[in-house]
Enzyme design. Structure first.
Site, PDB file in Angstrom:
ATOM      1  N   ASP A 169       0.887  -1.168   0.000  1.00  0.00           N
ATOM      2  CA  ASP A 169       0.000   0.000   0.000  1.00  0.00           C
ATOM      3  C   ASP A 169       0.921   1.213   0.000  1.00  0.00           C
ATOM      4  O   ASP A 169       2.114   1.074  -0.315  1.00  0.00           O
ATOM      5  CB  ASP A 169      -0.929  -0.025   1.225  1.00  0.00           C
ATOM      6  CG  ASP A 169      -2.232   0.740   0.991  1.00  0.00           C
ATOM      7  OD1 ASP A 169      -2.152   1.933   0.686  1.00  0.00           O
ATOM      8  OD2 ASP A 169      -3.305   0.132   1.118  1.00  0.00           O
ATOM      9  N   HIS A 170       0.402   2.354   0.337  1.00  0.00           N
ATOM     10  CA  HIS A 170       1.232   3.546   0.470  1.00  0.00           C
ATOM     11  C   HIS A 170       1.059   4.131   1.857  1.00  0.00           C
ATOM     12  O   HIS A 170       0.068   4.804   2.125  1.00  0.00           O
ATOM     13  CB  HIS A 170       0.867   4.595  -0.584  1.00  0.00           C
ATOM     14  CG  HIS A 170       1.185   4.179  -1.979  1.00  0.00           C
ATOM     15  ND1 HIS A 170       0.270   4.229  -2.992  1.00  0.00           N
ATOM     16  CD2 HIS A 170       2.321   3.685  -2.514  1.00  0.00           C
ATOM     17  CE1 HIS A 170       0.839   3.787  -4.109  1.00  0.00           C
ATOM     18  NE2 HIS A 170       2.077   3.454  -3.843  1.00  0.00           N
ATOM     19  N   GLN A 194      -5.030   3.241   1.352  1.00  0.00           N
ATOM     20  CA  GLN A 194      -6.038   2.394   0.672  1.00  0.00           C
ATOM     21  C   GLN A 194      -5.696   2.166  -0.807  1.00  0.00           C
ATOM     22  O   GLN A 194      -6.561   2.183  -1.665  1.00  0.00           O
ATOM     23  CB  GLN A 194      -7.461   2.974   0.789  1.00  0.00           C
ATOM     24  CG  GLN A 194      -7.788   3.800   1.996  1.00  0.00           C
ATOM     25  CD  GLN A 194      -7.401   3.165   3.325  1.00  0.00           C
ATOM     26  OE1 GLN A 194      -7.170   1.957   3.406  1.00  0.00           O
ATOM     27  NE2 GLN A 194      -7.302   3.953   4.357  1.00  0.00           N
ATOM     28  N   HIS A 195      -4.414   1.979  -1.081  1.00  0.00           N
ATOM     29  CA  HIS A 195      -3.987   1.623  -2.438  1.00  0.00           C
ATOM     30  C   HIS A 195      -3.497   0.166  -2.401  1.00  0.00           C
ATOM     31  O   HIS A 195      -2.300  -0.098  -2.445  1.00  0.00           O
ATOM     32  CB  HIS A 195      -2.874   2.550  -2.928  1.00  0.00           C
ATOM     33  CG  HIS A 195      -3.226   4.002  -2.832  1.00  0.00           C
ATOM     34  ND1 HIS A 195      -2.278   5.002  -2.744  1.00  0.00           N
ATOM     35  CD2 HIS A 195      -4.432   4.625  -2.824  1.00  0.00           C
ATOM     36  CE1 HIS A 195      -2.889   6.172  -2.686  1.00  0.00           C
ATOM     37  NE2 HIS A 195      -4.188   5.978  -2.719  1.00  0.00           N
ATOM     38  N   ILE A 196      -4.448  -0.739  -2.287  1.00  0.00           N
ATOM     39  CA  ILE A 196      -4.143  -2.147  -2.041  1.00  0.00           C
ATOM     40  C   ILE A 196      -3.494  -2.750  -3.294  1.00  0.00           C
ATOM     41  O   ILE A 196      -4.125  -2.786  -4.351  1.00  0.00           O
ATOM     42  CB  ILE A 196      -5.430  -2.920  -1.706  1.00  0.00           C
ATOM     43  CG1 ILE A 196      -6.177  -2.221  -0.570  1.00  0.00           C
ATOM     44  CG2 ILE A 196      -5.112  -4.370  -1.364  1.00  0.00           C
ATOM     45  CD1 ILE A 196      -7.673  -2.539  -0.536  1.00  0.00           C
TER      46      ILE A 196
END
Lengths: 547, 176
Positions: free
Chosen positions: A312-313, A467-469
């Protein structure tokens, strides 16, 4: 509803990625069926739910999970859906509903930078992608033209053709950052799926400043637009269809999907080709759930890599007061950033990052702060205006390297339908932590240039999630170390493809949606090539539009 | 949409006065508290509990006027959520009257003395300034566009989800 459904192409998941793959395949004449675990939502009800919510800082509040297709909720308390195995929490948020999680996004539609796909070769870290940036370019372009992307050319991501739209008008606050940080830091317009003019029947932005949790006027592209486009192209969608098993035949081809309706009645869907597009957490969960005697570790998992390489980030940040009135909250929420640290030789030592400025109204947060501090009387109004005018925030968006120990697994705990919940195993390594440390100097310099006072760094060792899965079904050329090939086809099942941010082998520094859409369009082309004549016509149309 | 926006809110408590019940808010105040909210002196207060709430609210949020309809709504919601609310309001107003407590010092004083009234200011300010009654899972929203945190900045910002203006209007310097 018939007991059994069938289609040429069956897509699991109706988010922006799956729906745009479905649209493209339907346009080629295939019969396409989309199964979505969650319900249909209405934009106006989401807007009303936000306005009526007592928790304006919780953007998931307008999206309560359905009992049959739960998604993680953490505020006001954790609903216990995404189990945390540690050692570091991974509180991912996503939406299980028709249209998926891009009901609720900042419309950041970034390309990678070319070196992002070669970090093993160039910097000795992570892995290389099985394709080049140049191969991605036309698919980025197609994705950008569908979504309606506004952007500038100075972000480090080269392109062959112009953006569909000019950058969205720069808010005053961001102009002041740009002017005052130059030349130390070039502040540039973000690349966004947000209209700077009427585009494809949707209006230009009017600055509602609620991109998250919902754009009330649909000036930003939403997953529901992709769904509606897929349906217009002939795709059929079944909402509230919770797929719990993928069935294979003796040869290892996928034969059918099994889903529960909310009443737990069981349904079977057959098809020729299957696309798994249920996001980076639910998709690997489903592959693991579908274990059989022939595939005891789950489908598409001969490598053992399904669910692994979760990325993720993470972000750390600095909040401070500028020495002039900027009044964040006028215009879109996330308009500008610094992109010069996305790549460089330092990547052999620490993670690259983007520096992002928020333009989210500070009024809600400041009000809560004042109440917490007990600031009452005439001072309340005075302080509210002073702080809301001057409070700003800069955060980093840090790359996380693929690590097989970071993964989504099946929990022993089950949801209301009796389906095992996903369980996150996650840690943030020194490569990423070193970058967070390095970026503190940037934060300090930015604050200095803005005349900053009241500097508040995020707590040491604490990272916010973005929330950058990514990464849980990584693509690669080697079936021993990856789940899908360069076209998204699972190495183990000829007719099972994955369209998801989960196929990205590395996370880079950019929001992952546009890359996943581009890859999905490429997968759709691989499954069913566009008719040449139609492609030529479409291209001519684009040229005319751009002229 | 414009009629829902903060600009349309009445900014005075100007409900008609019933001459037969000319009890004024001034009767609930001392010279000290009256000095904090001079506008309130001539406001009608036919109901002591509600009058005390209006006066205490005005002191806490530091406004020189409060919307009467909103005051009624918030009072009803707070009284429903907290059984002892009317008596607590009267007690806190009396405390400020007697001890001339500066609103800015109030929370510190109550916390320092472990007063049972300590939660009250935050409950009232949250209601007026966030439009929220209660907290955690029991919280509910009773105002948004008319919450004071929206009203106080309404000359510069719209509450999120309301359109700021035509495309690009946010590029100009805020006119404050």
């Amino acid at each position: 509803m018939p007991a059994q459904l069938s289609a040429d192409i069956v897509v699991i998941g109706s988010g922006i990625v799956g729906a745009l793959a479905a649209r493209r395949l339907a346009q080629q004449g295939a019969s396409v069926l989309i199964l979505e675990a969650g319900p249909r939502l209405e934009s106006a009800r989401i807007v009303a739910a936000f306005r009526n919510s007592p928790l304006k800082g919780n953007w998931m509040a307008p999206y309560p999970p359905s009992p049959w297709a739960p998604h993680p909720i953490y505020v006001p308390k954790d609903n216990g859906y995404l189990k945390q195995a540690g050692p570091y929490p991974y509180p991912a948020e996503y939406i299980r509903a028709v249209g998926g999680t891009t009901w609720h996004w900042a419309a950041q539609a970034w390309r990678l930078v070319p070196n992002d796909v070669r970090i093993k070769s160039l910097y000795g870290v992570g892995v290389d992608w099985p394709l080049t940036y140049e191969e991605l370019d036309p698919w980025y372009q197609e994705a950008e033209e569908i979504l309606g992307v506004a952007g500038a050319d100075n972000t480090g991501s080269p392109r062959q053709h112009p953006f569909p739209m000019e950058p969205v008008a720069e808010p005053w606050s961001m102009r002041r950052f740009r002017e005052r940080l130059a030349p130390a830091y070039p502040v540039v317009a973000n690349t966004v799926a947000r209209n700077s003019r009427g585009y494809d029947g949707r209006p230009a932005c009017v600055g509602n400043n609620s991109c998250q949790p919902i754009c009330p006027v649909n000036a930003q592209y939403l997953g529901i637009n992709a769904v509606e486009a897929a349906e217009a192209a002939g795709a059929k969608l079944v909402p509230n269809a919770v797929v719990y098993r993928i069935e294979h035949d003796a040869k290892g081809r996928i034969a059918a999907l099994h889903y529960y309706a909310p009443d737990k009645s069981e349904h079977r869907v057959t098809g020729k080709t299957f696309i798994l597009a249920a996001n980076g957490i639910e998709s690997p969960k489903l592959l693991l759930l579908s274990a059989s005697s022939k595939y005891p570790n789950g489908l598409a998992n001969s490598s053992g890599m399904v669910g692994r390489h979760l990325m993720d980030h993470p972000s750390t940040s600095l909040t401070f007061y500028a020495d002039e009135e900027l009044w964040l909250g006028r215009g879109p929420q996330s308009p500008s950033s610094i992109n010069t640290l996305r790549d460089g030789a330092f990547r052999s030592q620490h993670a690259p990052y983007r520096l992002d400025f928020t333009n989210i109204s500070q009024v809600y947060g400041v009000t809560n702060d004042l109440i917490k501090e007990g600031v009452y009387g005439a001072e309340f109004e005075k302080q509210l205006r002073w702080r809301a005018a001057r409070q700003v925030n800069v955060k980093n968006v840090l790359e996380v390297l693929p690590n097989p120990d970071n993964r989504i697994a099946l929990s022993a705990e089950k949801d209301a339908m009796g389906i095992p919940k996903p369980e996150a195993h996650y840690a943030i390594d020194d490569y990423t932590r070193r970058a967070a440390e390095v970026s503190k100097a940037d934060f300090a310099r930015i604050a200095e240039l803005m005349g900053g006072t009241g500097l508040r760094y995020s707590a040491e060792g604490q990272f916010a999630n973005n929330q950058h899965i990514t990464g849980t079904m990584s693509m690669g050329n080697d079936p021993a170390s990856s789940v899908v090939d360069a076209f998204g086809r699972t190495h183990d099942h000829e007719n099972l493809f994955v369209c998801s941010t989960g196929v990205m082998p590395t996370a880079a520094t950019m929001n992952s949606t546009l890359t996943a859409v581009a890859l999905a369009l490429r997968t759709a082309e691989h499954i069913l090539p566009a008719k040449q004549a139609r492609a030529a016509t479409a291209h001519a149309g684009r040229e005319a539009d751009l002229a | 949409m414009a009629t829902n926006l903060p600009g349309s809110i009445g900014t005075r408590c100007d409900s008609p006065v019933d001459p037969s019940r000319r009890r004024l808010l001034a009767g609930l105040l001392t010279a000290y508290t009256a000095s904090l909210i001079p506008w309130a002196l001539a406001q009608p207060a036919p109901h002591a509990d509600r009058g005390a709430f209006t006066a205490l609210s005005a002191i806490l949020v530091g406004r020189q006027a409060l919307d009467a309809a909103q005051a009624t709504r918030l009072y009803d919601a707070l009284a429903a959520a907290h059984p002892n609310f009317p008596a607590d309001v009267q007690a806190l107003l009396a405390l400020i009257n007697e001890r001339h407590i500066d609103p800015l010092q109030l929370q510190g004083v109550l916390d320092g003395e472990h007063s049972p009234l300590a939660p009250l200011p935050r409950q009232i300010v949250s209601a007026w300034c966030l439009g929220v009654i209660g907290s955690g899972e029991g919280a509910r929203c009773v105002a948004y566009e008319t919450a004071l945190n929206a009203v106080i900045v309404a000359d510069v910002l719209k509450p999120p989800t309301y359109a700021y203006g035509s495309y690009g209007s946010w590029a100009a310097k805020p006119n404050t």
